[in-house]
Design a protein around this motif. Sequence first.
Motif, PDB file in Angstrom:
ATOM      1  N   VAL A 138       8.738  50.551  45.485  1.00  0.00           N
ATOM      2  CA  VAL A 138       8.066  49.887  44.767  1.00  0.00           C
ATOM      3  C   VAL A 138       7.144  50.528  43.697  1.00  0.00           C
ATOM      4  N   VAL A 139       7.422  51.665  43.371  1.00  0.00           N
ATOM      5  CA  VAL A 139       6.193  52.562  42.629  1.00  0.00           C
ATOM      6  C   VAL A 139       6.202  51.723  41.152  1.00  0.00           C
ATOM      7  N   GLY A 140       5.062  51.454  40.857  1.00  0.00           N
ATOM      8  CA  GLY A 140       4.808  50.889  39.453  1.00  0.00           C
ATOM      9  C   GLY A 140       4.763  49.381  39.247  1.00  0.00           C
ATOM     10  N   GLU A 141       5.114  48.826  40.679  1.00  0.00           N
ATOM     11  CA  GLU A 141       5.028  47.483  40.881  1.00  0.00           C
ATOM     12  C   GLU A 141       3.851  46.852  41.277  1.00  0.00           C
ATOM     13  N   PRO A 142       3.478  45.485  41.328  1.00  0.00           N
ATOM     14  CA  PRO A 142       2.388  45.037  41.736  1.00  0.00           C
ATOM     15  C   PRO A 142       2.323  45.062  43.212  1.00  0.00           C
ATOM     16  N   ILE A 143       0.988  45.311  43.928  1.00  0.00           N
ATOM     17  CA  ILE A 143       0.788  45.197  45.363  1.00  0.00           C
ATOM     18  C   ILE A 143       1.337  43.930  46.013  1.00  0.00           C
ATOM     19  N   PHE A 144       0.687  42.914  45.496  1.00  0.00           N
ATOM     20  CA  PHE A 144       0.948  41.681  46.190  1.00  0.00           C
ATOM     21  C   PHE A 144       2.029  41.282  46.326  1.00  0.00           C
ATOM     22  N   GLU A 145       3.200  41.707  45.144  1.00  0.00           N
ATOM     23  CA  GLU A 145       4.438  41.224  45.670  1.00  0.00           C
ATOM     24  C   GLU A 145       5.209  41.857  46.646  1.00  0.00           C
ATOM     25  N   HIS A 146       4.450  42.988  47.393  1.00  0.00           N
ATOM     26  CA  HIS A 146       5.634  43.880  48.361  1.00  0.00           C
ATOM     27  C   HIS A 146       4.575  43.896  49.612  1.00  0.00           C
ATOM     28  N   LEU A 147       3.803  43.048  50.021  1.00  0.00           N
ATOM     29  CA  LEU A 147       2.949  42.838  51.121  1.00  0.00           C
ATOM     30  C   LEU A 147       4.089  42.500  52.328  1.00  0.00           C
ATOM     31  N   LEU A 148       3.554  42.773  53.522  1.00  0.00           N
ATOM     32  CA  LEU A 148       4.381  42.289  54.686  1.00  0.00           C
ATOM     33  C   LEU A 148       4.490  40.987  54.634  1.00  0.00           C
ATOM     34  N   LYS A 149       5.798  40.418  55.186  1.00  0.00           N
ATOM     35  CA  LYS A 149       6.288  38.997  55.082  1.00  0.00           C
ATOM     36  C   LYS A 149       6.949  38.906  56.492  1.00  0.00           C
ATOM     37  N   PRO A 150       6.984  37.465  56.787  1.00  0.00           N
ATOM     38  CA  PRO A 150       6.454  36.146  55.779  1.00  0.00           C
ATOM     39  C   PRO A 150       4.920  36.215  56.022  1.00  0.00           C
ATOM     40  N   GLU A 151       4.661  35.674  54.644  1.00  0.00           N
ATOM     41  CA  GLU A 151       3.160  35.786  54.399  1.00  0.00           C
ATOM     42  C   GLU A 151       2.271  35.024  55.126  1.00  0.00           C
ATOM     43  N   ASP A 152       3.008  34.053  55.722  1.00  0.00           N
ATOM     44  CA  ASP A 152       2.076  32.881  56.726  1.00  0.00           C
ATOM     45  C   ASP A 152       2.182  33.433  58.229  1.00  0.00           C
ATOM     46  N   HIS A 153       2.921  34.573  58.602  1.00  0.00           N
ATOM     47  CA  HIS A 153       2.734  35.127  59.887  1.00  0.00           C
ATOM     48  C   HIS A 153       1.515  35.545  60.172  1.00  0.00           C
ATOM     49  N   PRO A 154       0.977  35.156  61.349  1.00  0.00           N
ATOM     50  CA  PRO A 154      -0.418  35.441  61.853  1.00  0.00           C
ATOM     51  C   PRO A 154      -0.586  37.037  61.702  1.00  0.00           C
ATOM     52  N   PHE A 155       0.594  38.031  62.094  1.00  0.00           N
ATOM     53  CA  PHE A 155       0.301  39.435  61.647  1.00  0.00           C
ATOM     54  C   PHE A 155       0.635  39.863  60.581  1.00  0.00           C
ATOM     55  N   SER A 156       1.234  39.207  59.916  1.00  0.00           N
ATOM     56  CA  SER A 156       1.230  39.513  58.194  1.00  0.00           C
ATOM     57  C   SER A 156      -0.215  39.287  57.653  1.00  0.00           C
ATOM     58  N   ILE A 157      -0.862  38.226  57.888  1.00  0.00           N
ATOM     59  CA  ILE A 157      -2.108  37.988  57.329  1.00  0.00           C
ATOM     60  C   ILE A 157      -2.920  38.850  57.871  1.00  0.00           C
ATOM     61  N   LYS A 158      -2.971  39.203  58.996  1.00  0.00           N
ATOM     62  CA  LYS A 158      -3.927  40.241  59.745  1.00  0.00           C
ATOM     63  C   LYS A 158      -3.818  41.632  59.141  1.00  0.00           C
ATOM     64  N   LEU A 159      -2.628  42.191  58.834  1.00  0.00           N
ATOM     65  CA  LEU A 159      -2.439  43.417  58.483  1.00  0.00           C
ATOM     66  C   LEU A 159      -2.364  43.412  56.886  1.00  0.00           C
ATOM     67  N   ASN A 160      -2.042  42.543  56.424  1.00  0.00           N
ATOM     68  CA  ASN A 160      -2.056  42.420  54.616  1.00  0.00           C
ATOM     69  C   ASN A 160      -3.623  42.614  54.535  1.00  0.00           C
ATOM     70  N   GLU A 161      -4.489  41.756  55.036  1.00  0.00           N
ATOM     71  CA  GLU A 161      -5.932  42.010  55.058  1.00  0.00           C
ATOM     72  C   GLU A 161      -6.204  43.470  55.493  1.00  0.00           C
ATOM     73  N   LEU A 162      -5.862  43.704  56.442  1.00  0.00           N
ATOM     74  CA  LEU A 162      -6.355  45.474  56.835  1.00  0.00           C
ATOM     75  C   LEU A 162      -6.060  46.275  55.491  1.00  0.00           C
ATOM     76  N   MET A 163      -4.630  46.195  55.121  1.00  0.00           N
ATOM     77  CA  MET A 163      -4.425  47.232  54.256  1.00  0.00           C
ATOM     78  C   MET A 163      -5.473  46.798  52.788  1.00  0.00           C
ATOM     79  N   GLN A 164      -5.703  45.594  52.320  1.00  0.00           N
ATOM     80  CA  GLN A 164      -6.479  45.368  51.280  1.00  0.00           C
ATOM     81  C   GLN A 164      -7.869  45.975  51.745  1.00  0.00           C
ATOM     82  N   LYS A 165      -8.402  45.678  52.913  1.00  0.00           N
ATOM     83  CA  LYS A 165      -9.755  46.111  53.132  1.00  0.00           C
ATOM     84  C   LYS A 165      -9.753  47.479  53.035  1.00  0.00           C
TER      85      LYS A 165
END
Length: 407
Positions: free
Chosen positions: A164-191
Amino acid sequence: MKYVVVIGDGMTDLPLKELDGKTPLQSAQTPNMDFIAKNGSSGLLKTVPEGMEPGSDVANLSIMGYNPKKYYTGRGPLEAASIGAELSDNDVGFRCNFITVDEGMLADFNAGHISTAEASQLIEALNKSFYRFGKFYLGTSYRHLFVLNNKDAASLNSTPPHDVVGEPIFEHLLKPEDHPFSIKLNELMQKSSDILTKHPVNKKRIDEGKKPANMIWLWGQGTKPQMPVFKDNYGLRGATITGVDLIKGIGTYLGLTNVHVPGATGYYDTDYCGKVTFALEALENHDLVFIHVEAPDEAGHAGDIQEKIMAIERIDLRILGKLLEELPSLGDFAIAILPDHPTPIDIRTHTSDPVPYAVYSPGCESDDTESYDEVAVEKSFKNSSKELMDGYQFLKFFIKYSSKKIQ
């Protein structure tokens, strides 16, 4: 009998207009690959089973004789084994890339091939800041590991950053987006971006005109696999030679000897000659050696035609040429050349298309293949009665082929 399997990672490709409709493999000067194909047996191999992603993990596990459908649990845990991270039954290992993000876009999946020395300082900073989340382990260059102690995270859907080089980060974060660990780890990546952007290592890299490692990317997660030992399966003492932690990790789980080659970098500058020197030494007390070369794959991801051609030619001259010269002194031998998967220049990522193999052992039968490339091997294959082989069957075929001398 001594066996050598040479794996040119991502070596095969598609026809390119820049090469007048040829592939890099067709355009490269490969007299030793051609010798193996012309004097041995060749065919097509499906290293990636249907329904599985065409990663180097799946494809190399196949080549090394293990069915990914049965034994594969994820890339992360394989790399964990190579860097000494022992996973518990409840742990999930994630591959952790250092990447470069620019205005919300994934600009580079390897952060300008950051050095391991630089990466070690960044890993230390991440562990100090995020010790409550899990633990980071240092790997090599941009390739590292993150371990989370909850096996429920293994079910998440992740995306390889090189796809996904050249594509927006937010489109390819861990999914499903509402899974508790997706929320936790996507926040970790962004932080992680806050920590890494301010770090002196990245400030210096920017001053030197290099790409910063300003974010982590978690992917390829899985739990600890259970696989039978290679020697028990094949009756052979095996070894691996590679600059890539993934291959070393597979070797560790299979009970193979991971031979350290000081100049093996997993990049264009890897020590091709050193790999042969250490392979020949390993064959003194091993029966089989896997020699893995990452450079063609890196060139494919970079879309660099000339680097891919040069990597192929170096494999041919510095590895295969030397092996064909030296192996006869060890007695009976067999040698194989193949990629794990294609990494076409035009799309810059892996595909699951079948790959060509060629095997040679003095005194064994040969077929009508004239040279080693995608077109020549496919033509010979279509004119033969051979069937498309599953990747995990290749090793048994290779051993059986070399045992049948023409009388």
